[in-house]
Design a protein around this motif. Structure first.
Motif: not given
Length: 285
Positions: A170-177
């Motif tokens: 998620g960090e690589r995708l700019s998504v907060a998981v």
């Protein structure tokens, strides 16, 4: 019904590999597409265990153009690919190998299959979503949600420790998981819930009811055990639930694009008609 024939190499051999593999519906839908396109391609199936993958791949003759890979071979295919597309690099999984210039090019078309089918069900863009399960398929689901626009995703995992890799992705995708265990997940309004649980696997009944109450569309990647326990909970709540048959078709379309040109972004001739033909073949029409 046929669509305009495209210029492609004749006599190309393709197969789907996995273990088990006898249940695979891929030969049916690929054969329907090739017949509609007027291509002289053959698509079979082969049972290949993970331990035998390298030997089987090395033994393929020059007539083999490409392979579809299913469980448990996606990691092995990833390692075998000389070049990989971005979705393969992000997920660490390859479900499509195409021979280009004597080397194997790897793709993960599962991601595009999810995205395409979710959009076909009326969700073009989302800001948040939920994934149920934290196995290998959840990785493709997370990348798919990111491509649909999600910036926050909750992962419901029976073993929360197993979801840490998803948080890192998620960090690589700019998504907060965020990660929640089934007994701690709270009701939350989301437009899309993607279930990656194996067929027959179930969450506790109270958890299923809780997340079904305002969980939007349930997109369950399972199609061989339908309805799944989670889909039953969604239906009881009066919420929409669909299985993964559409994903199977749409990821196969992307595979055929890759088999044709080595590029998943170049559409097939009259692709809408091809998708319809493949879907009808899947249902036995």
């Amino acid at each position: 019904m046929t669509v305009p024939t495209a210029e492609v190499p004749t006599g190309s051999l393709l197969e789907v590999w996995g273990d088990p593999i006898a249940h695979s519906l891929s030969p049916r839908i690929h054969a329907a597409a090739y017949a509609a396109l007027g291509w002289d391609w053959s698509y079979g199936r082969r049972r290949v265990a993970a331990a035998d993958f390298s030997r089987e791949l090395g033994g393929l003759g020059a007539a083999f153009r490409g392979l579809s890979l299913t469980f448990p071979l996606k990691t092995e295919a990833f390692a075998a690919a000389t070049h990989r597309d971005r979705t393969a690099e992000l997920t660490g999984a390859v479900n499509t190998l195409v021979r280009v210039g004597g080397q194997w090019r790897g793709f993960n078309t599962d991601v595009g299959g999810i995205v395409g089918d979710v959009r076909a069900h009326g969700l073009d863009a989302i800001e948040t979503g939920r994934i149920v399960g934290a196995g290998a398929t959840a990785t493709s689901a997370l990348v798919a949600l990111a491509q649909l626009g999600a910036r926050t995703v909750e992962v419901v995992a029976r073993r929360p420790d197993a979801a840490h890799a998803l948080a890192e992705l998620g960090e690589r995708l700019s998504v907060a998981v965020s990660i929640a265990a089934p007994d701690t997940v709270a009701p939350a309004s989301v437009p899309l819930t993607v279930s990656t649980l194996p067929g027959g696997a179930a969450l506790p009944d109270d958890t299923s009811r809780r997340i079904a109450s305002d969980g939007g569309l349930l997109y369950d990647v399972v199609y061989g055990h339908w309805p799944t326990p989670l889909a039953v909970a969604w239906q009881a709540a009066g919420a929409p639930a669909v299985n993964g048959l559409g994903m199977l078709v749409r990821q196969a379309v992307l595979q055929i694009r890759a088999f044709r040109t080595g590029d998943v972004d170049e559409p097939l001739p009259d692709e809408g008609a091809v998708v319809d033909i493949m879907a009808r073949a899947l249902m036995g029409d």
